[in-house]
Design a protein around this motif. Structure first.
Motif, PDB file in Angstrom:
ATOM      1  N   ILE A  38     -11.933  -7.386 -19.475  1.00  0.00           N
ATOM      2  CA  ILE A  38     -12.921  -8.463 -19.320  1.00  0.00           C
ATOM      3  C   ILE A  38     -12.649  -9.556 -20.353  1.00  0.00           C
ATOM      4  CG2 ILE A  38     -15.386  -9.006 -19.675  1.00  0.00           C
ATOM      5  CD1 ILE A  38     -16.033  -6.365 -18.193  1.00  0.00           C
TER       6      ILE A  38
ATOM      7  N   ILE B 297     -11.691 -13.534 -19.768  1.00  0.00           N
ATOM      8  CA  ILE B 297     -12.436 -14.649 -20.388  1.00  0.00           C
ATOM      9  C   ILE B 297     -11.471 -15.544 -21.171  1.00  0.00           C
ATOM     10  CG2 ILE B 297     -14.195 -15.251 -22.119  1.00  0.00           C
ATOM     11  CD1 ILE B 297     -15.602 -12.563 -21.374  1.00  0.00           C
TER      12      ILE B 297
ATOM     13  N   TYR C 290     -22.454  -5.109 -17.540  1.00  0.00           N
ATOM     14  CA  TYR C 290     -21.933  -6.075 -16.576  1.00  0.00           C
ATOM     15  C   TYR C 290     -22.310  -5.727 -15.138  1.00  0.00           C
ATOM     16  CZ  TYR C 290     -19.157  -8.052 -20.364  1.00  0.00           C
ATOM     17  OH  TYR C 290     -18.755  -8.658 -21.522  1.00  0.00           O
TER      18      TYR C 290
ATOM     19  N   LEU D 126     -20.676 -11.825 -16.987  1.00  0.00           N
ATOM     20  CA  LEU D 126     -19.303 -12.316 -17.124  1.00  0.00           C
ATOM     21  C   LEU D 126     -19.226 -13.815 -16.792  1.00  0.00           C
ATOM     22  CD1 LEU D 126     -16.302 -12.006 -17.618  1.00  0.00           C
ATOM     23  CD2 LEU D 126     -16.043 -11.266 -15.239  1.00  0.00           C
TER      24      LEU D 126
END
Ligand code: FMN
Length: 366
Positions: free
Chosen positions: A151, A155, A198, A208
């Motif tokens: 994740i 990002i 999440y 997210l």
């Protein structure tokens, strides 16, 4: 002259009119994701055809798992950024503005130059079959469930590619949060079966998306236009509905605004489709009710309804997809009162490449 044809100041960008080219994947970059002259000619063509804003096709954001299609462009390596700079300059020289659409494919993954393994919120494949016009794959591969490290990598990729876009001279960026790609997967209860921070509640499924918007805002600084495209449906499941209905969608729009997005781009089969589990509003009308955000609207905007949509939603941009494919000079044709062609999907066969489109145009030039 129609209001849609008037020059407009859209989030402090001066545009010659309110028409945007909708983002459309053409799988025509080099194998390593570097845009080429074919693509430069292609995008310049839409600028010359009168579109005030050109939004590029979904462009991948890292050299890990973000790419979804063979010959999809990236905005990661120096050569990719340099090639995009040339395209930006050509579009600007033709009098239009240009945003890049930043896309992480997640589970909607048909080919990737860097890895054979898709990743997604959970080990869930998209509904339906892979898209034959984007590649040869016959069945979806099961994605591996993203770890917190995955994740963070996603990002970071979004943030770095946004900084790269700014350096390349793009007038703004659009985050792809629609159509079943990674960020949309996190929002979706079909794809997202996580039981950590999440997954589960809408606030968790939004996490997210919010983190990506925040990271991008930090990377590009204040004042640089950051948009996000949002939908309920996906490319293979166009009728998916958020269980939280219109209020849930409103919450998503407010959350991306509060995280630093300036622009929301809604897309549905039809701009006025009323498709929430509750109420009788469209995506566009829910987004239009939210203060402090500029809007781009998409879905079935044609020569027959554009004035109506422009009047219904003052100040928004109108994004045109299939009618633009059929008429790269759609806006100029409207101005000149010329005939507008219907799309012939033969131009995208067997693959949606620019080369196939040019061959189709040659065959059909009579
Ligand atoms: C060939 C093709 C490629 C597309 N690629 C993308 C894409 O890269 N990113 C995206 O957000 N939407 C993509 N779309 C969806 C369009 O942007 C648009 O939402 C859709 O065509 C509906 O709008 P329209 O009724 O004006 O055609 C694509 C559509 C087509 C036909």
């Amino acid at each position: 002259m129609s209001d849609a044809m008037q020059p407009v100041s859209f989030h402090s960008i001066e545009m010659p009119n309110r028409f945007a080219l909708a983002p459309m994947t053409r799988t025509s970059a080099e194998v390593d994701g570097t845009p080429n002259t074919l693509m430069a000619d292609h995008y310049e063509g839409y600028a010359k055809g009168g579109f005030g804003l050109v939004i590029t096709e979904g462009t991948y954001t890292d050299d890990k798992a973000s790419q979804g299609y063979a010959n999809q462009p990236g905005i990661v390596s120096d050569s990719q950024v340099e090639a995009w700079t040339t395209i930006v300059n050509r579009v600007h020289a033709a009098g239009s503005k240009i945003f890049v659409q930043l896309m992480h494919a997640g589970a909607q993954f048909q080919a990737n130059h860097y890895t054979d393994q898709p990743i997604g919120p959970s080990d869930v494949v998209p509904k339906g079959a892979p898209l034959s016009f984007y590649g040869d794959q016959t069945a979806w591969q099961t994605p591996s469930t993203m770890t917190e490290a995955d994740i963070q990598t996603a990002i970071d990729g979004f943030a770095q590619s946004a900084a790269n876009a700014k350096a390349a001279g793009f007038d703004g960026i659009e985050i792809h949060g629609a159509n079943g790609y990674l960020l949309n997967q996190f929002l979706s209860t079909h794809f997202n079966r996580r039981d950590d921070n999440y997954g589960g509640s809408l606030e968790n499924r939004l996490r997210l998306v919010v983190e990506v918007v925040h990271a991008i805002r930090k990377a590009v600084g204040d004042g640089y236009p950051v948009g996000i495209r949002l939908s309920q449906g996906t490319v293979t499941d166009p009728d998916y509905q958020l269980p939280e209905g219109a209020a849930g969608f409103r919450r998503i729009v407010e959350a991306v605004r509060d995280a630093g997005a300036d622009v929301v781009h809604t897309t549905d089969g039809d701009v006025n489709r009323k498709h929430f589990t509750d109420g009788d509003q469209s995506l566009a009308s829910v987004a239009a009710d939210v203060q402090g955000i500029d809007l781009i609207l998409n879905g079935g905007i044609t020569e027959t309804n554009y004035q109506e949509v422009a009047n219904q939603f003052p100040g928004v941009l109108l994004a045109v997809g299939k009618k633009a494919l059929a008429n790269p000079d759609f806006v100029q044709r409207l101005k000149d009162g010329k005939e507008i062609a219907e799309i012939d999907f033969g131009m995208l066969q067997p693959k949606a490449t620019i080369t196939n489109e040019l061959a189709w145009r040659k065959r059909n030039a009579a």
